[in-house]
Scaffold this active site. Sequence first.
Site: not given
Ligand code: HEM
Ligand SMILES: [Ca+2]
Length: 341
Positions: A43, A54, A68, A72, A178, A195, A197, A202
């Site tokens: 996690e 973010h 950027g 921050s 993923t 997903d 996994t 993957d």
């Molecule tokens: C269309 C753009 C994106 C949207 C709308 C989006 C939305 C979200 C949402 C809603 C979550 C779950 C948050 C939660 O409930 O804890 C999430 C998790 C996550 N996002 Fe995105 N995301 C986007 C793009 C990205 C990008 C570009 C990255 C990294 C390069 C990213 C990396 C992650 C990761 C790694 C998690 C998992 C965090 C965890 O398991 O603690 N996301 N995202």
């Molecule tokens: Ca995966």
Amino acid sequence: AATTAKKVTCPTGQQTANAACCALFPVVDLIQTQLFDGAECGEEAHSALRLSFHDAIGFSIHGGKGGGADGSILAFADQETIFHANGGIDEITDGQTPIWQQTNLTAGDFVHLAAAVGTANCPGAPRLEFKFGRPAPKAPAPDKTIPEPTDSVSSILARFADAGFSPAEAVALLASHTVAAADVVDPNIPGTPFDSTPFTFDSQIFLEVLLKGRLFPGKNNASAPGEVLSPLAGEMRLQSDFAISQDPRTACFWQAMVDDQLLMMAAFKASMAKLQVLGQDTSKLVDCSDVVPVPKPFTQQIKYPATFSKKDVQIACPILPFPNLATVAGPAPTVPPVPGS
Ligand code: HEM
Ligand SMILES: [Ca+2]
């Protein structure tokens, strides 16, 4: 023949192309032991990757937004964690702050090094670049720069374009999902993966988002804003991931990733390299990519989850052939939550 790059040996014994990078090896060790429970793709590693996005996306190539990839989000966590799109992010900023404070790194260097190291803990991930030397952030990023799962594809692509990313690059960055789970989309079921996994980098995410939806992972099939029907019990599908997989502007970029591990790795690596220096004067940064651990490879073909096959794929790219994939044997799985939230 390629020339062998000159390397320096650091006091800690490791080698790097640039002596300035020696200071980072102890920081990498600190991050692995104190933040990632000893180099896990759990996690905290997932959250560190999300944090880098973010942080960095609070930027516009047209100016008028934040700094950027400047850290921050860590240095001004009290202000940025309040933003709606940063729900749950306080857990990782709280986790990183005391570790960051044990180092001499700026917030930006720390956030983006932690993301590269955390990602490297996930088998199948590319080895991300790390550029060293970001100045301290001047101010918090403004609100409303981070895409939300309820946003339309047009608004998501417009936001990515404003930050300098093409639709193909936006899809490449979504490979991050993923190794991801949601804590706050449906707060009753923290740790619900995107997903089957979530500990492996993957292309399973690109396949599973295309499968016909059957249920919501919530208690009694409850749904929450930002999610749509998912194919597997215990798995969450973001509305935005599904919309992007189906939209004519992005569907072929999405489908191309299915079972193409090398394409996915290369595209994600390139887009992350861009993301992690957004807003920075790269001429002043030192390339310390060789301090990032080398991820374990993922070389298998991906498979349909048990009971699924090609007939369940919602194909939205008419011009590419869909890969032939085997199906896991047995009954349809229930995906367990990612522990630790
Ligand atoms: C269309 C753009 C994106 C949207 C709308 C989006 C939305 C979200 C949402 C809603 C979550 C779950 C948050 C939660 O409930 O804890 C999430 C998790 C996550 N996002 Fe995105 N995301 C986007 C793009 C990205 C990008 C570009 C990255 C990294 C390069 C990213 C990396 C992650 C990761 C790694 C998690 C998992 C965090 C965890 O398991 O603690 N996301 N995202
Ligand atoms: Ca995966």
